[in-house]
Design a protein around this motif. Structure first.
Motif, short mmCIF file in Angstrom:
data_model
loop_
_atom_site.label_atom_id
_atom_site.label_comp_id
_atom_site.label_asym_id
_atom_site.label_seq_id
_atom_site.Cartn_x
_atom_site.Cartn_y
_atom_site.Cartn_z
N UNK A 189 0.84 -1.20 0.00
CA UNK A 189 0.00 0.00 0.00
C UNK A 189 0.87 1.26 0.00
N UNK A 190 1.95 1.22 0.79
CA UNK A 190 2.86 2.37 0.83
C UNK A 190 3.55 2.57 -0.52
N UNK A 191 4.00 1.48 -1.12
CA UNK A 191 4.70 1.57 -2.40
C UNK A 191 3.79 2.13 -3.50
N UNK A 192 2.49 1.91 -3.36
CA UNK A 192 1.54 2.36 -4.37
C UNK A 192 0.80 3.63 -3.96
N UNK A 193 1.34 4.36 -2.98
CA UNK A 193 0.65 5.54 -2.46
C UNK A 193 0.39 6.58 -3.54
N UNK A 194 1.30 6.69 -4.52
CA UNK A 194 1.13 7.69 -5.59
C UNK A 194 -0.09 7.40 -6.46
N UNK A 195 -0.58 6.14 -6.43
CA UNK A 195 -1.72 5.76 -7.26
C UNK A 195 -3.00 5.65 -6.43
N UNK A 196 -2.92 6.10 -5.18
CA UNK A 196 -4.09 6.04 -4.29
C UNK A 196 -4.86 7.35 -4.36
N UNK A 197 -5.86 7.50 -3.48
CA UNK A 197 -6.62 8.74 -3.42
C UNK A 197 -6.01 9.75 -2.45
N UNK A 198 -4.79 9.46 -1.95
CA UNK A 198 -4.06 10.44 -1.15
C UNK A 198 -3.51 11.51 -2.09
N UNK A 199 -3.45 12.75 -1.62
CA UNK A 199 -3.02 13.87 -2.44
C UNK A 199 -1.62 14.35 -2.04
#
Length: 270
Positions: A31-41
């Motif tokens: 989840x951390x590695x894919x943070x750039x593709x999440x809904x976090x800004x």
């Protein structure tokens, strides 16, 4: 079989199985590695803000993070790590990225060099951030493998406490040590309920108990590391990290612990 076909076969069969196993065991890393593709800004690809955190809060939160980074830079004599910061708004977000519902922050480092500091926006402050960043800085200085297999948890936590002023606010070495020794006496009932360093060397031993156990472990670690720094200073810490990175054992790089802490305690005298 042709060597190239063996490699191709591994990537087609073995790699997916390996990645699937890692995700099952450590989903928070993925989840951390894919943070750039999440809904976090994020506005800088470094600090990521969870859904629900208003953009008007970004500047204040970033300022708090910068102050913690400055504390790391000063203590370690030049900050070398650069973890991504994940700021969560809800307990559900925090649990997803930290794999825990407890605490205001946690840190994750990987063998391949990625590192993350996960924060709960409701409880984050300079002390929490600096504490977690210290863990990442140590990983960077010593190396992931050497840190995770060679450094006892009491030292890792004790060093992080030197940047965390929630329990002891003193910053001068001598006063900081005295304050931690005072706290240690309180939590151990003047040494009657002490924890030996060897008994809090792993994550499970350090955190595997009730709140009083964990606090006693923290104060024991803080007292020992603050005393060690009182005698070795900043130069000693730099030498320690260099020696560890070059292959020395923890015992060789650190030297003997401080048995004076337990002088007069009933358990030791027995």
């Amino acid at each position: 079989m042709n060597p190239r076909r063996k490699v191709a076969r591994f990537f087609l069969t073995g790699l997916p199985i390996l990645l699937g196993s890692l995700f099952f065991l450590y989903p928070q890393i993925f989840y951390c590695e894919l943070i750039a593709f999440s809904d976090f800004k994020s506005t800088d690809n470094k600090v990521y803000f969870g859904p629900g955190i208003g953009r008007d809060k970004y500047k204040t939160l970033k300022s708090t993070i910068a102050l913690a980074e400055a504390r790391i830079d000063s203590f370690y004599q030049c900050k070398k790590s650069n973890p991504k910061i994940i700021v969560c708004r809800t307990p559900q977000q925090y649990q997803k990225y930290c794999s825990s519902t407890e605490g205001a922050g946690c840190s994750i480092g990987t063998p391949w060099g990625s590192s993350y500091v996960i924060l709960n926006a409701q409880g984050m402050n300079i002390d929490v951030i600096a504490h977690e960043m210290s863990h990442i800085e140590l990983l960077k200085r010593v190396g992931w493998w050497r840190t995770t297999t060679g450094i006892p948890q009491w030292f890792n936590e004790g060093l992080a406490l030197m940047l965390d002023r929630r329990f002891v606010s003193h910053t001068t070495p001598r006063e900081r040590y005295r304050a931690y020794r005072y706290e240690w006496r309180y939590y151990t009932r003047d040494g009657r309920d002490l924890l030996l360093l060897k008994d809090i060397s792993t994550m499970r031993e350090f955190f595997g108990g009730d709140q009083r156990h964990v606090m006693t472990a923290y104060m024991t670690a803080g007292m020992e590391v603050s005393y060690w720094l009182l005698g070795h200073g900043d130069a000693g810490l730099q030498r320690f990290m260099e020696q560890m990175r070059e292959g020395a054992s923890f015992e060789e790089a650190y030297g003997p612990a401080g048995p004076h802490h337990f002088k007069g305690s009933k358990k030791i005298s027995e």
